[in-house]
Motif scaffolding. Sequence first.
Motif, mmCIF file in Angstrom:
data_model
loop_
_atom_site.group_PDB
_atom_site.id
_atom_site.type_symbol
_atom_site.label_atom_id
_atom_site.label_comp_id
_atom_site.label_asym_id
_atom_site.label_seq_id
_atom_site.Cartn_x
_atom_site.Cartn_y
_atom_site.Cartn_z
ATOM 1 N N ARG A 280 37.769 40.782 25.106
ATOM 2 C CA ARG A 280 37.372 41.894 24.237
ATOM 3 C C ARG A 280 35.891 41.825 23.872
ATOM 4 N NH1 ARG A 280 42.504 42.233 20.004
ATOM 5 N NH2 ARG A 280 44.095 42.674 21.600
ATOM 6 N N GLU A 281 35.083 41.585 24.846
ATOM 7 C CA GLU A 281 33.638 41.570 24.616
ATOM 8 C C GLU A 281 33.070 42.934 24.943
ATOM 9 O OE1 GLU A 281 32.956 36.881 25.878
ATOM 10 O OE2 GLU A 281 32.081 38.513 27.033
ATOM 11 N N GLU A 282 32.131 43.380 24.139
ATOM 12 C CA GLU A 282 31.532 44.694 24.379
ATOM 13 C C GLU A 282 30.604 44.673 25.580
ATOM 14 O OE1 GLU A 282 29.651 46.067 20.902
ATOM 15 O OE2 GLU A 282 31.494 46.264 19.735
ATOM 16 N N GLN A 283 29.892 43.583 25.783
ATOM 17 C CA GLN A 283 28.999 43.503 26.932
ATOM 18 C C GLN A 283 28.755 42.044 27.273
ATOM 19 O OE1 GLN A 283 25.302 45.302 25.902
ATOM 20 N NE2 GLN A 283 24.907 43.956 24.173
ATOM 21 N N THR A 284 28.418 41.808 28.486
ATOM 22 C CA THR A 284 28.143 40.444 28.925
ATOM 23 C C THR A 284 26.741 40.055 28.515
ATOM 24 O OG1 THR A 284 27.359 41.276 31.057
ATOM 25 C CG2 THR A 284 29.685 40.685 30.900
ATOM 26 N N SER A 285 26.541 38.757 28.440
ATOM 27 C CA SER A 285 25.214 38.260 28.100
ATOM 28 C C SER A 285 24.312 38.306 29.315
ATOM 29 C CB SER A 285 25.312 36.817 27.586
ATOM 30 O OG SER A 285 25.738 35.966 28.636
ATOM 31 N N SER A 286 23.003 38.239 29.055
ATOM 32 C CA SER A 286 22.045 38.260 30.161
ATOM 33 C C SER A 286 22.221 37.047 31.060
ATOM 34 C CB SER A 286 20.617 38.312 29.612
ATOM 35 O OG SER A 286 20.376 37.175 28.783
ATOM 36 N N GLY A 287 22.675 35.942 30.478
ATOM 37 C CA GLY A 287 22.887 34.745 31.295
ATOM 38 C C GLY A 287 23.954 34.956 32.340
ATOM 39 N N LEU A 288 25.041 35.654 31.941
ATOM 40 C CA LEU A 288 26.096 35.935 32.906
ATOM 41 C C LEU A 288 25.612 36.879 33.991
ATOM 42 C CD1 LEU A 288 29.265 36.314 30.643
ATOM 43 C CD2 LEU A 288 28.560 34.365 32.014
ATOM 44 N N SER A 289 24.737 37.793 33.642
ATOM 45 C CA SER A 289 24.183 38.711 34.643
ATOM 46 C C SER A 289 23.388 37.955 35.697
ATOM 47 C CB SER A 289 23.295 39.754 33.963
ATOM 48 O OG SER A 289 24.042 40.535 33.059
ATOM 49 N N ILE B 285 39.621 41.162 41.894
ATOM 50 C CA ILE B 285 38.975 42.164 41.037
ATOM 51 C C ILE B 285 39.849 42.462 39.821
ATOM 52 C CG2 ILE B 285 38.256 44.576 40.909
ATOM 53 C CD1 ILE B 285 37.377 44.348 43.840
ATOM 54 N N GLU B 286 41.145 42.629 40.068
ATOM 55 C CA GLU B 286 42.054 42.915 38.961
ATOM 56 C C GLU B 286 42.148 41.731 37.993
ATOM 57 O OE1 GLU B 286 44.679 45.030 36.565
ATOM 58 O OE2 GLU B 286 43.293 45.667 38.155
ATOM 59 N N THR B 287 42.159 40.518 38.548
ATOM 60 C CA THR B 287 42.211 39.328 37.696
ATOM 61 C C THR B 287 40.966 39.218 36.829
ATOM 62 O OG1 THR B 287 43.550 38.149 39.343
ATOM 63 C CG2 THR B 287 42.421 36.813 37.690
ATOM 64 N N GLY B 288 39.814 39.451 37.423
ATOM 65 C CA GLY B 288 38.565 39.401 36.658
ATOM 66 C C GLY B 288 38.540 40.455 35.559
ATOM 67 N N ARG B 289 39.056 41.631 35.864
ATOM 68 C CA ARG B 289 39.080 42.708 34.869
ATOM 69 C C ARG B 289 39.989 42.344 33.697
ATOM 70 N NH1 ARG B 289 42.027 47.339 33.805
ATOM 71 N NH2 ARG B 289 40.789 49.102 33.011
ATOM 72 N N ARG B 290 41.129 41.762 33.998
ATOM 73 C CA ARG B 290 42.070 41.396 32.933
ATOM 74 C C ARG B 290 41.498 40.280 32.059
ATOM 75 N NH1 ARG B 290 47.339 43.225 33.362
ATOM 76 N NH2 ARG B 290 47.763 44.486 35.233
ATOM 77 N N ILE B 291 40.796 39.352 32.670
ATOM 78 C CA ILE B 291 40.162 38.282 31.886
ATOM 79 C C ILE B 291 39.157 38.879 30.911
ATOM 80 C CG2 ILE B 291 38.608 36.293 32.017
ATOM 81 C CD1 ILE B 291 39.945 35.578 34.680
ATOM 82 N N ARG B 292 38.378 39.841 31.389
ATOM 83 C CA ARG B 292 37.388 40.488 30.518
ATOM 84 C C ARG B 292 38.062 41.257 29.377
ATOM 85 N NH1 ARG B 292 32.336 42.952 30.868
ATOM 86 N NH2 ARG B 292 31.833 43.663 28.752
ATOM 87 N N GLN C 99 35.516 48.992 30.934
ATOM 88 C CA GLN C 99 35.867 50.399 31.136
ATOM 89 C C GLN C 99 37.358 50.590 30.929
ATOM 90 O OE1 GLN C 99 34.356 51.957 34.853
ATOM 91 N NE2 GLN C 99 32.634 50.535 34.845
ATOM 92 N N ASN C 100 37.741 51.695 30.310
ATOM 93 C CA ASN C 100 39.152 51.954 30.052
ATOM 94 C C ASN C 100 39.936 52.223 31.331
ATOM 95 O OD1 ASN C 100 38.804 51.706 27.251
ATOM 96 N ND2 ASN C 100 38.157 53.860 27.063
ATOM 97 N N LYS C 101 39.305 52.892 32.289
ATOM 98 C CA LYS C 101 39.965 53.212 33.548
ATOM 99 C C LYS C 101 39.380 52.366 34.671
ATOM 100 C CE LYS C 101 41.049 58.033 32.417
ATOM 101 N NZ LYS C 101 40.881 59.453 32.851
ATOM 102 N N ARG C 102 40.228 52.085 35.638
ATOM 103 C CA ARG C 102 39.770 51.322 36.804
ATOM 104 C C ARG C 102 38.950 52.234 37.721
ATOM 105 N NH1 ARG C 102 44.912 49.764 35.745
ATOM 106 N NH2 ARG C 102 45.337 47.523 35.545
#
Length: 253
Positions: free
Chosen positions: A30-39, A19-26, A203-206
Amino acid sequence: MTVFVLLTLFLMALLLAGIETGRRIRLRQREEQTSSGLSVIDGAIFGLLGLLLAFAFSGADARFEARRQLIVQETNAIGTAWLRVDLLPAAAQPKLRQDFRQYVDDRIAFYRDLNDDPGKAARDFSESNALQMKIWSESIAAARQDSNPAVLSLVLSSLNDMIDITTTRSVALQTHPPLPIYILLFVLALASSLVAGFGMGDQNKRPWLHVIVYAVALTITIYTILDLEFPRVGIIRIDRYDKTLVNQRDSMK
C-alpha cells in the motif's frame, strides 16, 4: 521444435505470473509511490537484461552465419577435390569417383538425419570418416603412380581441405554459449517481470496491453535467440543451405 515452443510458452506463463506477483506485492504494501532508490534498481535490472539479450542475439546470429558459410566452404572443398581427381591416372579415377559420390551422400544423410534419427546420423558420420581415409589412401597410391610431385601436392592439399572442414563443422555444430548464460537470461527475465509488476501496483486496473506486449516481446526475443543457436530444430532453419551440397552431388556424374 516442439520442445522450443513448449519452453517459450512456459516462459511466457512465468513472465505473466511474475508480473502479477509483483503487482500483488505492491498492493499489499500500500505504498503511494516507489522511492528513487528503487527506480535506480529497476533501471539496472532492465538495463542488464537488455545488454544480455543484445549480446546473446548478436552471438547467436554470428554463429548462424558462420555455420552457413561452413556449408559453402565444404561444398567448395569437395568440388575442388573432385575436379583434381582428373590429374590422377585414368585407371584409378572410376573407383575414386565412386567413393567420392558415396562420401557426399553420407555427408548429406548425416545432416538430414541429425535430428530425426541420431543413431543413423552417427552411422552416417562414421561411414563418411571411413571413406575419407579410403579416398586419401587411394589418392596417394594413384598420385605416386604418376611420379609427379606437383600432382601429389595438388590432390592431397584439396583432400586435406575437404577432410579438415568436417572437423570444423562438427565443432561449430556443438558451439553454444555455456548453460549458465541461458540460466542467467531466464532469471533476469523473471526478475524484470516482478519489477514491472511491482511498478504497476499503484494502478487500480491491470494494464493488460502493456503486460501482454511485454511478455510476448520478451518471449519472442528469447525464442529467436534459441532458434538461431539451434538452426536445425526450430523455425529458423539452415537446412535449405544444404542444397548447395546436394547440387554438388548432382553434378558429380
